[in-house]
Write a protein that holds these residues in place. Structure first.
Motif, mmCIF file in Angstrom:
data_model
loop_
_atom_site.group_PDB
_atom_site.id
_atom_site.type_symbol
_atom_site.label_atom_id
_atom_site.label_comp_id
_atom_site.label_asym_id
_atom_site.label_seq_id
_atom_site.Cartn_x
_atom_site.Cartn_y
_atom_site.Cartn_z
ATOM 1 N N HIS A 1 75.118 56.072 -62.640
ATOM 2 C CA HIS A 1 75.493 54.754 -62.141
ATOM 3 C C HIS A 1 74.429 53.671 -62.297
ATOM 4 O O HIS A 1 74.720 52.499 -62.064
ATOM 5 C CB HIS A 1 75.878 54.857 -60.660
ATOM 6 C CG HIS A 1 77.049 55.755 -60.410
ATOM 7 N ND1 HIS A 1 78.343 55.405 -60.729
ATOM 8 C CD2 HIS A 1 77.121 57.011 -59.898
ATOM 9 C CE1 HIS A 1 79.167 56.388 -60.398
ATOM 10 N NE2 HIS A 1 78.444 57.371 -59.890
ATOM 11 N N LEU A 2 73.197 54.038 -62.655
ATOM 12 C CA LEU A 2 72.134 53.039 -62.692
ATOM 13 C C LEU A 2 71.450 53.010 -64.056
ATOM 14 O O LEU A 2 71.452 54.010 -64.781
ATOM 15 C CB LEU A 2 71.084 53.339 -61.617
ATOM 16 C CG LEU A 2 71.551 53.364 -60.158
ATOM 17 C CD1 LEU A 2 70.385 53.716 -59.256
ATOM 18 C CD2 LEU A 2 72.181 52.046 -59.749
ATOM 19 N N GLU A 3 70.868 51.878 -64.376
ATOM 20 C CA GLU A 3 69.979 51.808 -65.528
ATOM 21 C C GLU A 3 68.582 52.185 -65.049
ATOM 22 O O GLU A 3 68.122 51.723 -64.013
ATOM 23 C CB GLU A 3 69.974 50.395 -66.120
ATOM 24 C CG GLU A 3 71.282 50.019 -66.790
ATOM 25 C CD GLU A 3 71.196 48.687 -67.517
ATOM 26 O OE1 GLU A 3 70.066 48.247 -67.826
ATOM 27 O OE2 GLU A 3 72.254 48.106 -67.761
ATOM 28 N N ALA B 1 60.386 58.111 -64.111
ATOM 29 C CA ALA B 1 59.350 59.047 -63.667
ATOM 30 C C ALA B 1 59.780 59.740 -62.372
ATOM 31 O O ALA B 1 59.587 60.950 -62.210
ATOM 32 C CB ALA B 1 58.030 58.314 -63.469
ATOM 33 N N GLU B 2 60.366 58.987 -61.468
ATOM 34 C CA GLU B 2 60.842 59.568 -60.210
ATOM 35 C C GLU B 2 62.010 60.531 -60.465
ATOM 36 O O GLU B 2 62.144 61.550 -59.775
ATOM 37 C CB GLU B 2 61.265 58.470 -59.237
ATOM 38 C CG GLU B 2 61.842 58.952 -57.918
ATOM 39 C CD GLU B 2 60.858 59.747 -57.069
ATOM 40 O OE1 GLU B 2 61.324 60.504 -56.200
ATOM 41 O OE2 GLU B 2 59.632 59.638 -57.259
ATOM 42 N N LEU B 3 62.836 60.219 -61.457
ATOM 43 C CA LEU B 3 63.948 61.103 -61.796
ATOM 44 C C LEU B 3 63.440 62.498 -62.156
ATOM 45 O O LEU B 3 64.012 63.506 -61.722
ATOM 46 C CB LEU B 3 64.748 60.519 -62.961
ATOM 47 C CG LEU B 3 65.846 61.412 -63.534
ATOM 48 C CD1 LEU B 3 66.928 61.671 -62.499
ATOM 49 C CD2 LEU B 3 66.440 60.778 -64.791
ATOM 50 N N ALA B 4 62.375 62.568 -62.942
ATOM 51 C CA ALA B 4 61.820 63.873 -63.324
ATOM 52 C C ALA B 4 61.381 64.664 -62.097
ATOM 53 O O ALA B 4 61.569 65.888 -62.033
ATOM 54 C CB ALA B 4 60.657 63.681 -64.295
#
Length: 199
Positions: free
Chosen positions: A114-116, A123-126
């Motif tokens: 849902h987000l770009e 980095a936080e996604l990892a």
């Protein structure tokens, strides 16, 4: 009953799944948080935290928080043990789901769907994905030794954990390394009354 719901939300889906398992009729009111619909004065009067799901359990009485709703709905049914250690074990998994599982697997999924992603969020996604895999490793250990998470049977703990676990790949967290989790997902999908996320 009325359920204020976001169709793609696992937290909302677990409530719809429990209602289906119980054969309970309800009115579904779709809310779009991305359009600000959870921040209106009208919605904040239902839930001051500004989040879905919210269940109107009786006229004018509103209950937010998905796992609180699950426990309310399941009270007095086989999905929630009446007392003792079996009930405590169910609660253990419900609390763990909201602290160690959902904040990582669900957030990674939401960001990718849902987000770009800017550089900081990427980095936080990892980090979230790594913690999500750690959560799945904990589930794998439990489901290697038992068919269900608690009480020796299918309970609200399984409903709560199923909601985001089965869509973890949408958050970049694959299920191939977790055969016991995959087998458990198949067992949940075979429970009488089961409905999929898209229903």
């Amino acid at each position: 009953m009325r359920l204020f719901d976001m169709p793609d939300s696992g937290n909302c889906y677990k409530v719809r799944l429990m209602l289906a398992l119980l054969g309970r009729r309800f009115e579904r009111i779709v809310i779009d948080p991305d359009a600000g619909e959870t921040r209106t004065a009208e919605f904040l009067a239902l839930n001051p935290y500004g989040k879905v799901p919210v269940l109107e359990v009786s006229p004018g009485e509103f209950l937010p928080e998905s796992n609180a709703i699950l426990c309310h709905l399941a009270e007095g049914t086989p999905y929630l043990p009446a007392a003792g250690m079996d009930r405590a074990r169910v609660m253990q998994w419900l609390f763990w789901e909201q602290y160690s599982h959902e904040p990582n697997i669900a957030v990674a999924r939401h960001w990718l769907k849902h987000l770009e992603l800017d550089e900081a969020r990427r980095a936080e996604l990892a980090v979230r994905q790594e913690k999500g895999r750690a959560a799945l490793e904990a589930l794998e250990r439990r489901l290697t030794e038992a068919d269900w998470l608690a009480a020796g049977r299918f309970t609200t703990a399984d409903v709560a954990l199923f909601a985001y676990t089965h869509v973890a790949p949408e958050g970049g967290i694959g299920l191939n390394p977790f055969p016991a989790v995959r087998a458990w997902i198949a067992r949940v999908e075979d429970v009488p009354g089961f409905v999929p996320l898209s229903a």
